[in-house]
Structure formats: C-alpha cells, structure tokens
Design an enzyme around this catalytic site. Structure first.
Site, PDB file in Angstrom:
ATOM      1  N   TYR A  81      27.499  67.298  50.708  1.00 28.65           N
ATOM      2  CA  TYR A  81      28.083  67.258  52.045  1.00 28.65           C
ATOM      3  C   TYR A  81      27.553  66.012  52.779  1.00 28.65           C
ATOM      4  O   TYR A  81      26.355  65.794  52.877  1.00 28.65           O
ATOM      5  CB  TYR A  81      27.673  68.538  52.782  1.00 28.65           C
ATOM      6  CG  TYR A  81      28.402  68.843  54.083  1.00 28.65           C
ATOM      7  CD1 TYR A  81      29.213  67.916  54.725  1.00 28.65           C
ATOM      8  CD2 TYR A  81      28.268  70.089  54.684  1.00 28.65           C
ATOM      9  CE1 TYR A  81      29.865  68.207  55.897  1.00 28.65           C
ATOM     10  CE2 TYR A  81      28.928  70.412  55.870  1.00 28.65           C
ATOM     11  CZ  TYR A  81      29.715  69.458  56.477  1.00 28.65           C
ATOM     12  OH  TYR A  81      30.352  69.758  57.660  1.00 28.65           O
ATOM     13  N   CYS A  82      28.480  65.198  53.280  1.00 26.79           N
ATOM     14  CA  CYS A  82      28.144  64.027  54.102  1.00 26.79           C
ATOM     15  C   CYS A  82      27.204  63.087  53.329  1.00 26.79           C
ATOM     16  O   CYS A  82      27.510  62.679  52.218  1.00 26.79           O
ATOM     17  CB  CYS A  82      27.538  64.494  55.425  1.00 26.79           C
ATOM     18  SG  CYS A  82      27.280  63.177  56.647  1.00 26.79           S
ATOM     19  N   VAL A  83      26.039  62.779  53.890  1.00 28.17           N
ATOM     20  CA  VAL A  83      25.130  61.829  53.249  1.00 28.17           C
ATOM     21  C   VAL A  83      24.671  62.331  51.884  1.00 28.17           C
ATOM     22  O   VAL A  83      24.420  61.527  50.970  1.00 28.17           O
ATOM     23  CB  VAL A  83      23.932  61.546  54.170  1.00 28.17           C
ATOM     24  CG1 VAL A  83      23.176  62.794  54.496  1.00 28.17           C
ATOM     25  CG2 VAL A  83      22.992  60.530  53.556  1.00 28.17           C
TER      26      VAL A  83
END
Length: 579
Positions: free
Chosen positions: A308-310
């Site tokens: 998720y994301c980074v």
C-alpha cells in the site's frame, strides 16, 4: 428591542460593515488597477485576442457587474447561474451567504478575485510548466486561506453563533486551538473516541515475530478451510497499519479472513534514535524476511502480497530484487494499492521536494528521525480546504466539538520516519525518479530493473487521489512484463481503498481489452472501461483465486501460535501503540 427572528443571521453593525466593505473594496481596487493595466495592454496591436487580454476584459466586466448588483440590485442584471463547483462548495452552504445582500456580495467578491487570481497563473510568462504548477499550488493555498468563511466577521454562521452564545463559541474555539498548539498537531477527531484494540484494529490474531523494524501479525482463521497460498500485507510505514483494520465493518483484514484467506500483516515500528541508520535497503530486506518467514511457517512455496502506497513502491523494488536473484517464484502475486514507481507525474507532493525543503527535513531530524507531525502537516496542506480550514471554521470559530471519525483518528495517529531513509526516498524517487531507470538504484549491491518483474500484478488507483494521482499509478503498467490487471476505484487515496462491499459506495472501472489491444494510457483505459457500482474488493478476490484456488484445512500452523512460531502477544501488537 428583541430580534423577532433570533435564528436568522445578523448583519454586522455599521462600523464593522464599513471596515469590511473597505477591505473587500480595497482588494477589488487593487485587482481593478491591475485590470486597467491588462485592459490597456489588451488594446495594443497583436494582443487583443490573447488569453491575458480576454481575462482583463472578463475581470473588468465582472467587477462592474458585481458592484452594480450590490449598490443597485433592482437595476442590475441577474447574477450568472452558480457553477457546479460553487453549488457544491461546503464553505458557503449557510443560506445567509446568498440571502443576505452583504454576505452575498462578500462571497461573490471572493469568488471573483479567487477565480481571476488562479486564472492569472496560467497567463504568466517566462515560467516552465513545473514552475507554473508550483505557483498554482501556492496561489490555491493562499486563496483557500483567505476565504471569508475563515474569518469571524465575514462568516454569517459565526456571526450568528457568536451573538447566540454571547461569545462562548470563540472561547471554546480558543480552547480547541490552544490544545492543538500544545500537541503540535491539528485535531480532526476526539483523541478518546477510539482505542486501538478496543474499537480499531480488533481482528483477532497474534504477533508471531518481532524484529527491530517490524512485528508480524498472523490473523486467526474463521473458516474451516483457507486458500493454500497465504497473503502478506505491507502497509505504508508513514502511517499505522490499521487503516486496513478500522472498525469491524470497514476492516479489509477481517473481510479477507472471512473470505477464507490466511492473512499476515506487517506492523512497522515508529522510528526513534535507534533507527538513525535505517535506509531503504532495510525495508526491502524486511519485506523479503517477512515473505520467507511465512513461507517457512506454513511450508508453502510462495505467498500473495499487497503493498500500500510507499510500501507498494518498495514491493516493486523487492520484486525486482527477487527477479535479479532468481527468486521471483517466492511471490505468487503482487497487489499494489495507490502505489507509484514512476514519479514523473507524482502530483502536488513534488512541490515539497526542493533544496530548501530537504534542508529543513535535515534540520528537523537532529536525532536521526523525522517527527511524524511534520509529514501529517504536509499531507494536510495537500487538501487544505478540507483538512485545515474546514476545522478552523468548525472547531476554532464556531467552537464545535470534534466529531468521532475512525478514519480521521487514524490520520492523526502519526508515525516517525528514519530521516536518512526519508531523505533518500524524496531525492532518489520524487526528485530524481531513479527507480524507473534500469540499474540506477541498487539494493544490497544488486541493481534493480523493474522491466524484469513478471509477477502477476493487480494495480489499484483512486480516481480522485491527491497523493498518488491515477495517471502516475498507471505508469506501473508500462514497466512490468507479467500479467496485470488495472482497476480504477472511485474516490481517493484512503476512501478509494477502504471501501467494504457492504457499504455500497463508490464504483470502479475495469478494461478487459484482449491481448495485444491493451490501452496505452489512462485516457485510453477509461475510454474502453466498464463501470461497476460498489467496492472493488470482490473483483480482487476473484482475481486472487484465479491465481490458484486450492484450499487446505485451517488448522495446525494456520492457527496463530500453533506452528513453529509461538505467539508473542495478541494482535494488534506493541509497535502500533508506540508513540
């Protein structure tokens, strides 16, 4: 004499009216003086039909019409119909903004000046597109900050509430503001409204491994049989993992467990001085360590993964490293939630990546870690109207108490970041965009090449995402070489992901173009996309089971603490509670 209608907004007295009329009049005078310069320039040969000339004429005409409507409403032409954006602007939802002539004039004056200020940015000469985007972002922030809704004397709702409460709302708001100053962070939800392990992050499970960087949580099965291939989730370490385990009805983890999936979650440690030397290699190594731990615990050849994301960006690097080392088969599939790998069009966050900002981060991190409140403030600035000024009006000026909201409670539960890693992440990825250049970045001495990643991938983006714009997320489809499914979800970076099927909210778009006819851009994807109402979660489950639907009994090592790894403590663990 008592007001016969005490609930109606009350117009300011004569002195206040004179002052604010002067303020708005002076602002318009300044703009009109500029408008005269534009108007004179617009009459020069060769300039009459330029965009700047058209804007000058528009501003001059709009300003005169606005003053005429205020000074002589009966003789003035009717105002133009409200745009869709103006009609939906929550700052001006109180009826007095339109029903009271004074506040209607204040609102229209602000919108006129704001519109022409933002349009003026596009007419600036001598700036490249990146510089224009930076000026546009700054101008928008200034315009949002100067909204009359943010000031007590020019907000009819605040005026009326101050009269009704005899100023108690301002004292209550001051108390809210002083409390926020004391903790160094704006409050969005009451601190005592939710408790981790009681209201949030309540899915049953055990911590089965703890390292200096992460805890590994295994969740208890609720079905008699489960998918043979387990799922390992890597959340972003710039936030707490329980964004995927909010209240039970919103929990992705609980939903996945109930669908017969063995779920493991990595809970990252909030950085402290002991992590001053942690770099990106350590996070990639931690992902591989978690994958190998689960494979050994359950005696399976591979795992499904979510980044998720980074953590999705890092998962892409992990897959590239595994591919380079001949170990790609350790991962059966990879799901990327709002994750970027190509940062050429990474959105408004790029405005915070310059030499001055990077130097500031270094100055703010003398002990080797960056206080999470700094990053929280940065993200709030990306949506200043919703996450800053909305709360200035509601909680500081109107003096209202904060409303409990699980997502905003999580948003304010910040984590610290290793400064060395964070600086390299901003420079190597956001500034220099090195991850998409084969061999430009290395992990553990191994050059990374994303074009060697052939792992089946499910890529989700949010159509209104302001942190990872969908156009930026899309670029991952141009790099990976394996089978890939791209899904565009309604809403943004958080709500577009945390959208349980039972809620019946939003929608998602898919494009099942045949091989050889896959879309080349996000615009092409949308042109041939099919819209489906509701959550994308069931689509993901179908895709996951298509990668292998074998089931096994949910006993033995599938039960937390029953395998070779003893339970260390109950979920959600210790790291998620550490400040």
């Amino acid at each position: 004499m008592a007001d016969p209608n005490p609930t109606s907004p009350k117009t300011p007295d004569l002195s206040e009216l004179q002052h604010w009329t002067w303020v708005m009049g002076r602002a318009q005078q300044m703009m009109m003086e500029q408008g005269l310069d534009w108007f004179d320039a617009a009459r020069l040969p060769g300039i009459t039909d330029t965009p700047a000339a058209a804007q000058a004429r528009d501003f001059w005409s709009d300003s005169l019409s606005l003053w005429q409507r205020f000074l002589d409403p009966a003789a003035a032409p009717p105002p133009p119909p409200a745009s869709e954006g103006d009609a939906r602007d929550k700052r001006f939802k109180d009826p007095a903004w339109r029903d009271d002539p004074y506040f209607d004039w204040v609102r229209r004056s602000y919108n006129l000046i704001a519109d022409h200020m933002l349009r003026g940015v596009d007419q600036l000469d001598g700036l490249d597109e990146k510089q224009k985007q930076q000026v546009r972002f700054a101008a928008k922030g200034f315009v949002d900050a100067m909204s009359p809704s943010n000031f007590p004397a020019t907000n009819p709702e605040v005026v009326q509430r101050t009269i009704e409460t005899k100023g108690q709302n301002l004292l209550d708001g001051l108390q809210h503001m002083l409390a926020d100053i004391g903790k160094g962070q704006m409050t969005h939800s009451p601190a005592d409204a939710f408790e981790i392990g009681r209201d949030l992050a309540t899915t049953p499970g055990k911590v089965v491994k703890r390292t200096p960087l992460y805890e590994l949580i295994q969740y208890a099965p609720t079905t008699e049989s489960v998918l043979a291939t387990p799922l390992v989730i890597f959340p972003p370490w710039i936030n707490r993992f329980y964004i995927l385990d909010l209240t039970p009805e919103k929990s992705f983890i609980r939903w996945a467990v109930e669908r017969g999936i063995t779920v493991f979650m990595v809970s990252w440690k909030s950085a402290d001085a002991s992590m001053k030397d942690v770099i990106w290699d350590d996070y990639v190594g931690a992902q591989i360590d978690a994958i190998d731990t689960v494979r050994d615990l359950l005696d399976v050849p591979s795992v499904h993964t979510i980044g998720y994301c980074v953590a999705g960006t890092t998962l892409a690097a992990t897959l590239a490293l595994l591919a380079a080392c001949g170990a790609a088969d350790k991962v059966a599939s990879a799901t990327f939630l709002t994750a970027q790998v190509d940062f050429a069009a990474a959105g408004d966050l790029t405005h915070f990546v310059d030499d001055e900002q990077l130097a500031l981060i270094g100055a703010l991190s003398p002990q080797g870690f960056l206080d999470g409140r700094y990053l929280a403030a940065t993200f709030n600035l990306l949506r200043g109207r919703d996450l800053i000024w909305n709360y200035v009006t509601s909680n500081y000026l109107l003096g209202k108490d904060h409303m409990p909201f699980d997502l905003l409670h999580w948003n304010g539960d910040v984590t610290n970041l290793p400064a060395k890693w964070h600086l390299s992440y901003l420079t190597d990825l956001y500034r220099d965009n090195l991850l998409v250049r084969p061999g430009a970045l290395s992990v553990a001495g191994v050059p990374l090449d994303l074009t060697r990643v052939a792992t089946p991938a499910y890529v989700q983006a949010g159509r209104e995402d302001h942190i990872a714009p969908p156009e930026s997320v899309w670029k991952i489809t141009r790099l990976f070489t394996g089978p890939l499914r791209f899904v565009l979800a309604g809403s943004g970076h958080i709500a577009g992901v945390v959208n349980p099927p039972a809620a019946g909210k939003y929608q998602y778009w898919t494009n099942d173009a045949p091989p050889g006819a896959s879309p080349e851009s996000l615009a092409d994807f949308l042109a041939g996309a099919t819209e489906t109402r509701g959550s994308w979660w069931p689509d993901w489950e179908t895709w996951l089971r298509d990668r292998g639907g074998n089931m096994v009994a949910a006993n033995g090592a599938r039960v937390p603490g029953e395998g070779t790894l003893p339970a260390l403590c109950d979920a959600p663990g210790d790291y998620v509670r550490a400040r």
